[in-house]
Design a protein around this motif. Structure first.
Motif, PDB file in Angstrom:
ATOM      1  N   TYR A  35       4.481  10.592 -43.695  1.00  0.00           N
ATOM      2  CA  TYR A  35       4.288   9.969 -45.008  1.00  0.00           C
ATOM      3  C   TYR A  35       5.272  10.553 -46.028  1.00  0.00           C
ATOM      4  O   TYR A  35       5.875   9.830 -46.821  1.00  0.00           O
ATOM      5  N   PHE A  36       5.399  11.883 -46.005  1.00  0.00           N
ATOM      6  CA  PHE A  36       6.273  12.562 -46.964  1.00  0.00           C
ATOM      7  C   PHE A  36       7.717  12.098 -46.808  1.00  0.00           C
ATOM      8  O   PHE A  36       8.392  11.792 -47.799  1.00  0.00           O
ATOM      9  N   ASN A  37       8.205  12.044 -45.576  1.00  0.00           N
ATOM     10  CA  ASN A  37       9.593  11.642 -45.343  1.00  0.00           C
ATOM     11  C   ASN A  37       9.845  10.212 -45.795  1.00  0.00           C
ATOM     12  O   ASN A  37      10.921   9.885 -46.310  1.00  0.00           O
ATOM     13  N   HIS A  38       8.843   9.354 -45.611  1.00  0.00           N
ATOM     14  CA  HIS A  38       8.987   7.971 -46.083  1.00  0.00           C
ATOM     15  C   HIS A  38       9.061   7.941 -47.607  1.00  0.00           C
ATOM     16  O   HIS A  38       9.916   7.243 -48.187  1.00  0.00           O
ATOM     17  N   ASP A  39       8.173   8.695 -48.271  1.00  0.00           N
ATOM     18  CA  ASP A  39       8.205   8.758 -49.736  1.00  0.00           C
ATOM     19  C   ASP A  39       9.545   9.296 -50.233  1.00  0.00           C
ATOM     20  O   ASP A  39      10.106   8.798 -51.223  1.00  0.00           O
ATOM     21  N   LEU A  40      10.043  10.311 -49.553  1.00  0.00           N
ATOM     22  CA  LEU A  40      11.317  10.915 -49.956  1.00  0.00           C
ATOM     23  C   LEU A  40      12.468   9.919 -49.826  1.00  0.00           C
ATOM     24  O   LEU A  40      13.347   9.853 -50.698  1.00  0.00           O
TER      25      LEU A  40
ATOM     26  N   CYS B  73       9.205  10.448 -61.872  1.00  0.00           N
ATOM     27  CA  CYS B  73       8.698  10.770 -60.537  1.00  0.00           C
ATOM     28  C   CYS B  73       8.361  12.253 -60.426  1.00  0.00           C
ATOM     29  O   CYS B  73       9.147  13.117 -60.831  1.00  0.00           O
ATOM     30  N   VAL B  74       7.190  12.546 -59.871  1.00  0.00           N
ATOM     31  CA  VAL B  74       6.786  13.907 -59.533  1.00  0.00           C
ATOM     32  C   VAL B  74       6.513  13.934 -58.036  1.00  0.00           C
ATOM     33  O   VAL B  74       5.767  13.112 -57.523  1.00  0.00           O
ATOM     34  N   LEU B  75       7.140  14.879 -57.354  1.00  0.00           N
ATOM     35  CA  LEU B  75       7.004  14.997 -55.906  1.00  0.00           C
ATOM     36  C   LEU B  75       6.322  16.316 -55.561  1.00  0.00           C
ATOM     37  O   LEU B  75       6.728  17.381 -56.038  1.00  0.00           O
ATOM     38  N   ASN B  76       5.278  16.240 -54.738  1.00  0.00           N
ATOM     39  CA  ASN B  76       4.598  17.440 -54.257  1.00  0.00           C
ATOM     40  C   ASN B  76       5.156  17.757 -52.872  1.00  0.00           C
ATOM     41  O   ASN B  76       4.842  17.090 -51.898  1.00  0.00           O
ATOM     42  N   ALA B  77       5.991  18.797 -52.803  1.00  0.00           N
ATOM     43  CA  ALA B  77       6.650  19.165 -51.544  1.00  0.00           C
ATOM     44  C   ALA B  77       5.981  20.361 -50.891  1.00  0.00           C
ATOM     45  O   ALA B  77       6.631  21.134 -50.182  1.00  0.00           O
ATOM     46  N   GLY B  78       4.680  20.526 -51.123  1.00  0.00           N
ATOM     47  CA  GLY B  78       3.941  21.594 -50.466  1.00  0.00           C
ATOM     48  C   GLY B  78       3.666  21.237 -49.016  1.00  0.00           C
ATOM     49  O   GLY B  78       3.609  20.055 -48.657  1.00  0.00           O
TER      50      GLY B  78
ATOM     51  N   ALA C  21      -2.498  11.041 -50.174  1.00  0.00           N
ATOM     52  CA  ALA C  21      -2.845  10.208 -51.322  1.00  0.00           C
ATOM     53  C   ALA C  21      -1.676   9.824 -52.227  1.00  0.00           C
ATOM     54  O   ALA C  21      -1.641   8.711 -52.739  1.00  0.00           O
ATOM     55  N   ASP C  22      -0.718  10.756 -52.420  1.00  0.00           N
ATOM     56  CA  ASP C  22       0.232  10.490 -53.499  1.00  0.00           C
ATOM     57  C   ASP C  22       1.442  11.413 -53.423  1.00  0.00           C
ATOM     58  O   ASP C  22       1.379  12.559 -53.821  1.00  0.00           O
ATOM     59  N   LYS C  23       2.552  10.937 -52.908  1.00  0.00           N
ATOM     60  CA  LYS C  23       3.838  11.655 -52.881  1.00  0.00           C
ATOM     61  C   LYS C  23       3.692  13.148 -52.557  1.00  0.00           C
ATOM     62  O   LYS C  23       4.121  14.014 -53.302  1.00  0.00           O
ATOM     63  N   GLY C  24       3.074  13.426 -51.430  1.00  0.00           N
ATOM     64  CA  GLY C  24       2.929  14.802 -50.956  1.00  0.00           C
ATOM     65  C   GLY C  24       1.556  15.398 -51.172  1.00  0.00           C
ATOM     66  O   GLY C  24       1.195  16.372 -50.502  1.00  0.00           O
TER      67      GLY C  24
END
Length: 446
Positions: free
Chosen positions: A41-46, A83-88, A202-205
């Motif tokens: 999911y994260f890679n797709h959002d990125l 845009c805010v990205l959660n990369a945790g 749920a939402d960008k990471g």
């Protein structure tokens, strides 16, 4: 001589071609067997973020307390950011944080970065957590995968870079067919996870979890220790590299500690020392450090009901924390004093803890006496509180608990139950001051 050189060049080209073909084949195998994970999911959002080329971008990066604490859409609305990205990511070591951050700086060019820090982040040996490093590795572009693989993995671990080895147990016709069906369904859903699940992307990471605890029922786990002597030099070097990378690229950078349980704050030796260290470190670097565990009214706003396990917020708790933190940063950037939002230190925080934080019981069956149990009791509370304990039993669902050992200050109890199995032991910890909240744990004997 020229003929000799040409032969060498041809051999090198041939070798590189074989290597390239090999890795292309392994990549193809990965498409057939690599399991769907949060990285998917994260890679797709990125990829979508890269294509969007936003004017304003904020990134949160770090271990699991990052991806379970900060809700991108809340910060986007509060800060008016594109845009805010959660990369945790789970168990992300600080070396992984550096390469994750390096990758994001090059790909999405954030204007602001918040680096998640924890009590044990600088003291834990990254070599002991292969999975945490692999999770980060799966998120990087080819160049940064190569660099991280070279610096953060030993020679024996590099076999995990090959999908055919890492997921060899999935190389069956049945599993491949099942996997491709899941991938097709995921693409049809436009990479949206199912919000009806107990936990979902749920939402960008950010990952939302619905679990909860009743306050005082949190299990006492092993805490994290901290001291300057325990800091691993390589970890501190990578933290320096993270901060310096941001400054070099004119990115505003700060440190932040996501919310853990009150239990873990009490049980972690040197907790305040870690807070002092990051506060001083941030001061030397000319940046801010926010410890969200010291948010005022923490017990009211973020009780155990807002946690999904011993160390992480649930989704509701994350929403509350994100809203508070977004407000704090917004006011600070407007020039307002935000000190009233935080407790000064752990002692100041403890003044507002009006309960026994947690209780545990080590229960052993007596080898010589039939149906006799021996309990060693442990609890967490403020130093000025003398805990008292009560032990009860319930033999079937719906029945009331029967007291086996009434309130007393002894940390040891010997009790006799009516049968060998099929009952639940309840252990409570309280204090003479009835206004203090009690802690409680349940142990089932099937």
């Amino acid at each position: 001589m020229r003929i000799f050189k040409n032969k060498i060049c041809k051999r090198v080209v041939s070798l590189l071609s074989i290597v390239a073909i090999f890795f292309c084949m392994d990549w193809g195998v990965g498409q057939l067997i690599q399991p769907i994970s949060y990285a998917t999911y994260f890679n797709h959002d990125l990829e979508m973020i890269e294509k969007s080329d936003y004017d304003s971008m904020v990134v949160f990066v770090g271990a699991s307390r990052v991806y379970r604490t900060f809700v991108p859409k809340i910060f986007e609305e509060a800060w008016n950011v594109d845009c805010v990205l959660n990369a945790g990511s789970s168990s992300q070591p600080i070396c992984g944080t550096y390469y994750e951050l390096k990758d994001l700086v090059e790909r999405v060019h954030p204007q602001k970065v918040y680096i998640g820090v924890t009590v044990d982040q600088l003291t834990e040996n990254p070599a002991e957590n292969l999975q945490g490093r692999l999770i980060v590795y799966d998120r990087l572009n080819l160049k940064n995968r190569f660099l991280m693989g070279l610096k953060c993995f030993n020679f024996e671990e590099r076999e995990y870079f090959l999908n055919a080895y890492r997921y060899k147990d999935r190389l069956t016709k049945k599993k491949i067919k099942k996997h491709l069906k899941k991938v097709k369904k995921l693409k049809a859903a436009n990479y949206k996870d199912n919000p009806k699940k107990n936990e979902y992307y749920a939402d960008k990471g950010f990952v939302y979890n619905k679990d909860s605890f009743k306050t005082g029922t949190m299990k006492i786990t092993e805490g994290a220790d901290f001291s300057d002597e325990l800091i691993i030099k390589e970890n501190l070097t990578y933290l320096d590299k993270c901060v310096d990378l941001c400054k070099k690229n004119n990115i505003e950078v700060h440190l932040v500690s996501g919310v853990t349980t009150v239990m873990r704050m009490y049980v972690s030796a040197g907790y305040q020392k870690s807070v002092d260290f990051y506060t001083e470190y941030a001061k030397k670097k000319g940046i801010r450090y926010y410890n969200l565990n010291f948010l005022k009214d923490r017990e009211k706003n973020l009780p155990d009901e807002m946690m999904h396990d011993y160390n992480h917020l649930n989704g509701e708790g994350a929403n509350i924390t994100s809203e508070i933190f977004a407000e704090i940063v917004k006011k600070e950037e407007a020039g307002e004093d935000i000190s009233s939002y935080f407790y000064k230190d752990l002692d100041d925080f403890k003044k507002d803890v009006k309960r026994i934080v947690a209780v545990n019981a080590d229960i052993q069956e007596d080898k010589d006496k039939e149906n006799v149990l021996h309990l060693q009791l442990t609890s967490l509370q403020n130093d000025d509180v003398k805990p008292r304990y009560r032990v009860s039993v319930r033999y079937s669902k719906g029945e009331n608990y029967q007291v086996l050992s009434d309130w007393n200050e002894s940390k040891k109890a010997e009790v006799k139950v009516a049968k060998k199995s099929g009952y639940t032991i309840r252990v409570e910890a309280g204090a003479e001051n009835k206004e203090l909240g009690t802690a409680c744990r349940y142990y089932k004997f099937k």
